[in-house]
Write a protein that holds these residues in place. Structure first.
Motif, PDB file in Angstrom:
ATOM      1  N   THR A   1       0.829  -1.203   0.000  1.00 49.87           N
ATOM      2  CA  THR A   1       0.000   0.000   0.000  1.00 49.87           C
ATOM      3  C   THR A   1       0.866   1.257   0.000  1.00 49.87           C
ATOM      4  O   THR A   1       1.862   1.345   0.722  1.00 49.87           O
ATOM      5  CB  THR A   1      -0.915   0.021   1.232  1.00 49.87           C
ATOM      6  OG1 THR A   1      -1.707  -1.163   1.248  1.00 49.87           O
ATOM      7  CG2 THR A   1      -1.818   1.252   1.220  1.00 49.87           C
ATOM      8  N   LYS A   2       0.487   2.204  -0.817  1.00 53.09           N
ATOM      9  CA  LYS A   2       1.196   3.487  -0.876  1.00 53.09           C
ATOM     10  C   LYS A   2       0.860   4.320   0.352  1.00 53.09           C
ATOM     11  O   LYS A   2      -0.308   4.432   0.751  1.00 53.09           O
ATOM     12  CB  LYS A   2       0.784   4.242  -2.138  1.00 53.09           C
ATOM     13  CG  LYS A   2       1.516   5.552  -2.373  1.00 53.09           C
ATOM     14  CD  LYS A   2       1.068   6.185  -3.673  1.00 53.09           C
ATOM     15  CE  LYS A   2       1.738   7.524  -3.909  1.00 53.09           C
ATOM     16  NZ  LYS A   2       3.197   7.385  -4.117  1.00 53.09           N
TER      17      LYS A   2
ATOM     18  N   ASP B   1      -0.036   7.428   2.683  1.00 55.16           N
ATOM     19  CA  ASP B   1      -0.880   8.589   2.392  1.00 55.16           C
ATOM     20  C   ASP B   1      -0.524   9.792   3.255  1.00 55.16           C
ATOM     21  O   ASP B   1      -1.300  10.733   3.373  1.00 55.16           O
ATOM     22  CB  ASP B   1      -2.360   8.229   2.574  1.00 55.16           C
ATOM     23  CG  ASP B   1      -2.693   7.783   3.999  1.00 55.16           C
ATOM     24  OD1 ASP B   1      -1.772   7.755   4.857  1.00 55.16           O
ATOM     25  OD2 ASP B   1      -3.871   7.450   4.249  1.00 55.16           O
ATOM     26  N   ASN B   2       0.679   9.769   3.856  1.00 50.10           N
ATOM     27  CA  ASN B   2       1.058  10.866   4.747  1.00 50.10           C
ATOM     28  C   ASN B   2       2.127  11.780   4.164  1.00 50.10           C
ATOM     29  O   ASN B   2       2.662  12.654   4.843  1.00 50.10           O
ATOM     30  CB  ASN B   2       1.557  10.304   6.080  1.00 50.10           C
ATOM     31  CG  ASN B   2       2.842   9.500   5.938  1.00 50.10           C
ATOM     32  OD1 ASN B   2       3.251   9.193   4.825  1.00 50.10           O
ATOM     33  ND2 ASN B   2       3.460   9.153   7.047  1.00 50.10           N
TER      34      ASN B   2
ATOM     35  N   GLU C   1       7.830   9.172   1.228  1.00 46.47           N
ATOM     36  CA  GLU C   1       8.102   8.512  -0.047  1.00 46.47           C
ATOM     37  C   GLU C   1       9.302   7.596   0.067  1.00 46.47           C
ATOM     38  O   GLU C   1      10.212   7.832   0.877  1.00 46.47           O
ATOM     39  CB  GLU C   1       8.360   9.549  -1.142  1.00 46.47           C
ATOM     40  CG  GLU C   1       7.159  10.369  -1.553  1.00 46.47           C
ATOM     41  CD  GLU C   1       7.479  11.316  -2.687  1.00 46.47           C
ATOM     42  OE1 GLU C   1       6.976  11.102  -3.805  1.00 46.47           O
ATOM     43  OE2 GLU C   1       8.254  12.269  -2.460  1.00 46.47           O
TER      44      GLU C   1
ATOM     45  N   LYS D   1       7.752  12.018   6.379  1.00 43.74           N
ATOM     46  CA  LYS D   1       6.667  12.995   6.254  1.00 43.74           C
ATOM     47  C   LYS D   1       7.204  14.409   6.456  1.00 43.74           C
ATOM     48  O   LYS D   1       7.938  14.674   7.400  1.00 43.74           O
ATOM     49  CB  LYS D   1       5.588  12.703   7.295  1.00 43.74           C
ATOM     50  CG  LYS D   1       4.453  13.711   7.317  1.00 43.74           C
ATOM     51  CD  LYS D   1       3.480  13.402   8.443  1.00 43.74           C
ATOM     52  CE  LYS D   1       2.376  14.454   8.521  1.00 43.74           C
ATOM     53  NZ  LYS D   1       1.436  14.164   9.633  1.00 43.74           N
TER      54      LYS D   1
ATOM     55  N   ASP E   1       7.926   4.232  -4.291  1.00 45.91           N
ATOM     56  CA  ASP E   1       7.171   5.261  -5.017  1.00 45.91           C
ATOM     57  C   ASP E   1       7.884   5.725  -6.271  1.00 45.91           C
ATOM     58  O   ASP E   1       7.242   6.153  -7.235  1.00 45.91           O
ATOM     59  CB  ASP E   1       6.921   6.461  -4.094  1.00 45.91           C
ATOM     60  CG  ASP E   1       6.136   6.073  -2.861  1.00 45.91           C
ATOM     61  OD1 ASP E   1       4.946   5.742  -3.003  1.00 45.91           O
ATOM     62  OD2 ASP E   1       6.714   6.080  -1.760  1.00 45.91           O
TER      63      ASP E   1
END
Length: 379
Positions: A83-84, A86-87, A90, A128, A190
């Motif tokens: 899962t990529k 979402d915060n 990368e 992040k 990513d």
């Protein structure tokens, strides 16, 4: 204090540090900060980003843009991936390719069959807020279980157990390398960046060489490197030999080579700070032209504009906020030329990145090192 500004975020107690930088789209170009330069060269295989972050999208855009090669990783791998996040964090897989064809034929050593392998592999994790980063080197000689892969010509390759990590790239190219890393780590990649031998060599020559000090003599005929103890300004061929040498330092393992690579990165950062490429349009163009001809990216970074934007967004990372470690491994009892993953310690590393947390010092403590630390210092 916000989570992404925690003083020790992304920093392991016993890690080696370096750093880098980036500019957001639409911002006026500014001279690269120390942190910005450092992250761009956090992996020598991504050295092209040093230049791309400063070129902008001026009159050279279309020529330089046409130099870049790319791979559509998302299309090649489909939906069955980790899962990529979402915060805003990368992960980038950075590879150095030792292709035996074209301009690399005389530089690669070994067989002269036109094949290619991932001579260097690093997972760069941007936390992040992109104020901190961790870099995890994956030894090429690590024995791993490679998943089923499809190469660029559509040929399928069945999964294999206990093969060298760098065989993933030689089997199925960039997509197979990414799939293998994601299978090993459970972490979504990513982006993808790759630089080949000849491009790396030319980048160092375009910079005017890199100054280092060796604390011991290095003599490795396999990498065509012979350096006496002392200060040196390495040209491209010598620099390439240094980041590839393994038999001339430490215990002769790939782990020692990784320690030399990490030391060279610091020297390269220092050199970029000194040369002032932005004050010389000719030098800047030469660097940009070499970099864009040498780099292969994922399709999301397949233009000068996208690469510049990506690099520009890293400007908040300071050298002291960058962590460099090696994936925890131990020597294979049945073959001293191979290493095997320390599964429990490695899970600590990859879970930390997956959760956007600092890599705990306990994860790398006691792992095999290669005994080459301190052989190369910034001159």
């Amino acid at each position: 204090m916000p989570a992404d500004s925690t003083p020790d975020a992304g920093i392991a107690d016993e890690a080696t540090t370096g750093g880098s930088g980036r500019r957001a789209k639409g911002c006026r170009r500014k001279p690269p900060s120390k942190g910005r330069r450092a992250v761009r060269v956090a992996a020598w295989t991504a050295a092209g980003v040093v230049v791309l972050g400063g070129t902008g999208v001026g009159y050279l855009y279309f020529k330089l843009n046409g130099n870049i090669h790319s791979v559509d990783i998302d299309q090649a791998l489909g939906a069955h991936r980790p899962t990529k996040a979402d915060n805003g964090s990368e992960n980038i897989l950075v590879l150095g390719s030792d292709s035996r064809s074209g301009g690399n034929k005389k530089l690669g050593g070994g067989t002269d069959d036109g094949s290619a392998r991932s001579d260097t592999a690093m997972v760069v994790h941007l936390y992040k807020g992109h104020k901190r980063a961790s870099v995890v080197s994956i030894p090429r000689d690590t024995l791993i279980d490679r998943p089923e892969c499809t190469d660029a010509k559509g040929a399928q390759h069945p999964a294999q157990s206990q093969v060298m990590f760098n065989s993933a790239y030689s089997t199925g190219g960039a997509a197979c390398a990414v799939k293998t890393v994601e299978s090993m780590t459970g972490v979504r990649m990513d982006h993808y960046l790759e630089v080949d031998f000849s491009g790396f060599k030319q980048l160092i020559d375009d910079l005017g060489g890199v100054r280092v000090t060796t604390t011991k003599d290095i003599d490795d005929p396999n990498s065509h490197l012979n350096l006496k103890s002392g200060a040196h300004t390495l040209d491209g061929t010598q620099a390439l030999g240094l980041v590839r040498t393994r038999h001339g330092v430490g215990d002769g393992s790939d782990l020692g080579r990784i320690q030399l690579q990490q030391a060279f990165i610091k020297a390269l950062v220092h050199q970029v700070e000194q040369v002032g490429v932005l004050s010389s349009p000719t030098k800047l163009y030469d660097l940009a032209d070499t970099a864009t001809k040498s780099v292969t990216t994922d399709s999301d970074l397949a233009s000068v504009k996208d690469l510049a934007s990506f690099a520009g967004g890293l400007k908040g990372i300071k050298p002291s906020h960058m962590n460099m470690v090696t994936m925890p491994v131990e020597y294979d009892p049945s073959d001293p030329n191979r290493v095997i993953v320390q599964q429990e310690k490695s899970r600590l590393v990859w879970n930390a990145l997956k959760d956007d947390r600092p890599i705990p010092a306990s994860a790398v403590k006691g792992a095999a090192t290669g005994e080459a630390k301190g052989v190369v210092e910034t001159s």
